[in-house]
Motif scaffolding. Structure first.
Motif, mmCIF file in Angstrom:
data_model
loop_
_atom_site.group_PDB
_atom_site.id
_atom_site.type_symbol
_atom_site.label_atom_id
_atom_site.label_comp_id
_atom_site.label_asym_id
_atom_site.label_seq_id
_atom_site.Cartn_x
_atom_site.Cartn_y
_atom_site.Cartn_z
ATOM 1 N N ALA A 175 3.895 15.106 -2.352
ATOM 2 C CA ALA A 175 4.660 15.139 -3.601
ATOM 3 C C ALA A 175 4.936 16.581 -4.004
ATOM 4 O O ALA A 175 4.076 17.454 -3.859
ATOM 5 N N GLU A 176 6.122 16.800 -4.505
ATOM 6 C CA GLU A 176 6.519 18.138 -4.916
ATOM 7 C C GLU A 176 5.564 18.722 -5.962
ATOM 8 O O GLU A 176 5.280 19.914 -5.957
ATOM 9 N N ASP A 177 5.048 17.872 -6.831
ATOM 10 C CA ASP A 177 4.127 18.358 -7.869
ATOM 11 C C ASP A 177 2.676 18.447 -7.393
ATOM 12 O O ASP A 177 1.783 18.813 -8.149
ATOM 13 N N GLY A 178 2.425 18.098 -6.131
ATOM 14 C CA GLY A 178 1.082 18.208 -5.570
ATOM 15 C C GLY A 178 0.111 17.137 -6.015
ATOM 16 O O GLY A 178 -1.075 17.222 -5.733
ATOM 17 N N SER A 179 0.597 16.110 -6.687
ATOM 18 C CA SER A 179 -0.296 15.090 -7.238
ATOM 19 C C SER A 179 -0.780 14.064 -6.219
ATOM 20 O O SER A 179 -1.829 13.464 -6.402
ATOM 21 N N HIS A 180 -0.008 13.868 -5.149
ATOM 22 C CA HIS A 180 -0.372 12.850 -4.166
ATOM 23 C C HIS A 180 0.357 13.096 -2.848
ATOM 24 O O HIS A 180 1.282 13.894 -2.784
ATOM 25 N N VAL A 181 -0.115 12.398 -1.824
ATOM 26 C CA VAL A 181 0.585 12.344 -0.544
ATOM 27 C C VAL A 181 0.856 10.879 -0.236
ATOM 28 O O VAL A 181 0.202 9.974 -0.784
ATOM 29 N N ILE A 182 1.815 10.654 0.634
ATOM 30 C CA ILE A 182 2.075 9.311 1.139
ATOM 31 C C ILE A 182 2.011 9.380 2.656
ATOM 32 O O ILE A 182 2.746 10.144 3.283
ATOM 33 N N ALA A 183 1.108 8.599 3.224
ATOM 34 C CA ALA A 183 1.020 8.450 4.666
ATOM 35 C C ALA A 183 1.917 7.279 5.039
ATOM 36 O O ALA A 183 1.662 6.145 4.636
ATOM 37 N N GLU A 184 2.977 7.575 5.757
ATOM 38 C CA GLU A 184 4.010 6.588 6.088
ATOM 39 C C GLU A 184 3.889 6.253 7.571
ATOM 40 O O GLU A 184 4.083 7.113 8.428
ATOM 41 N N THR A 185 3.564 5.003 7.874
ATOM 42 C CA THR A 185 3.382 4.567 9.253
ATOM 43 C C THR A 185 4.330 3.418 9.543
ATOM 44 O O THR A 185 4.445 2.487 8.743
ATOM 45 N N VAL A 186 4.997 3.474 10.693
ATOM 46 C CA VAL A 186 5.943 2.432 11.074
ATOM 47 C C VAL A 186 5.455 1.762 12.358
ATOM 48 O O VAL A 186 5.090 2.447 13.327
ATOM 49 N N PHE A 187 5.458 0.442 12.324
ATOM 50 C CA PHE A 187 5.046 -0.375 13.459
ATOM 51 C C PHE A 187 6.202 -1.267 13.901
ATOM 52 O O PHE A 187 7.129 -1.516 13.131
ATOM 53 N N ALA A 188 6.113 -1.777 15.097
ATOM 54 C CA ALA A 188 7.151 -2.665 15.618
ATOM 55 C C ALA A 188 7.209 -3.969 14.834
ATOM 56 O O ALA A 188 8.277 -4.573 14.712
ATOM 57 N N SER A 189 6.064 -4.390 14.290
ATOM 58 C CA SER A 189 6.011 -5.662 13.571
ATOM 59 C C SER A 189 4.820 -5.668 12.617
ATOM 60 O O SER A 189 3.908 -4.839 12.728
ATOM 61 N N LYS A 190 4.836 -6.621 11.704
ATOM 62 C CA LYS A 190 3.698 -6.801 10.809
ATOM 63 C C LYS A 190 2.455 -7.159 11.608
ATOM 64 O O LYS A 190 1.348 -6.711 11.300
ATOM 65 N N GLU A 191 2.641 -7.953 12.644
ATOM 66 C CA GLU A 191 1.515 -8.357 13.480
ATOM 67 C C GLU A 191 0.868 -7.148 14.164
ATOM 68 O O GLU A 191 -0.360 -7.084 14.282
ATOM 69 N N ALA A 192 1.688 -6.185 14.612
ATOM 70 C CA ALA A 192 1.148 -4.970 15.231
ATOM 71 C C ALA A 192 0.338 -4.175 14.207
ATOM 72 O O ALA A 192 -0.738 -3.651 14.526
ATOM 73 N N PHE A 193 0.833 -4.096 12.984
ATOM 74 C CA PHE A 193 0.085 -3.413 11.923
ATOM 75 C C PHE A 193 -1.243 -4.114 11.679
ATOM 76 O O PHE A 193 -2.295 -3.480 11.619
ATOM 77 N N ARG A 194 -1.226 -5.429 11.515
ATOM 78 C CA ARG A 194 -2.454 -6.190 11.239
ATOM 79 C C ARG A 194 -3.468 -6.016 12.374
ATOM 80 O O ARG A 194 -4.660 -5.880 12.134
#
Length: 95
Positions: A44-63
């Motif tokens: 975040a520009e204000d330094g308050s938080h980060v976001i870890a963004e992860t992309v998977f082929a499917s919901k099942e792969a994430f689970r």
């Protein structure tokens, strides 16, 4: 595709430095995870938080990843909880 965003509030400059270091290794480490497509760490520009963004082929792969030993090793031995309030998940419709 299935994207999961994990918002992590920053508690101190040391906390931010630790997260940058830890997540800096994620793209390489995650290559061995079936269905993993990409990872980004957004600060975040204000330094308050980060976001870890992860992309998977499917919901099942994430689970499957959340239930894996790889996940537990990456998260200090803890198992996953995909219903945490700081997680948001999305189906990617337009890329």
């Amino acid at each position: 595709m299935y994207q999961v965003n994990n918002r992590i509030n920053i508690t101190s400059p040391e906390h931010l430095a630790m997260l940058r270091e830890r997540f800096g290794k994620a793209p390489e480490s995650m290559k061995q995870v079936p269905g993993f497509l990409s990872f980004r760490l957004l600060e975040a520009e204000d330094g308050s938080h980060v976001i870890a963004e992860t992309v998977f082929a499917s919901k099942e792969a994430f689970r499957a990843w959340v239930e894996s030993d790889h996940f537990k090793r990456a998260h200090g031995g803890r198992g996953g909880d995909a219903s945490r309030p700081d997680l948001a998940s999305y189906y990617v419709r337009v890329k």
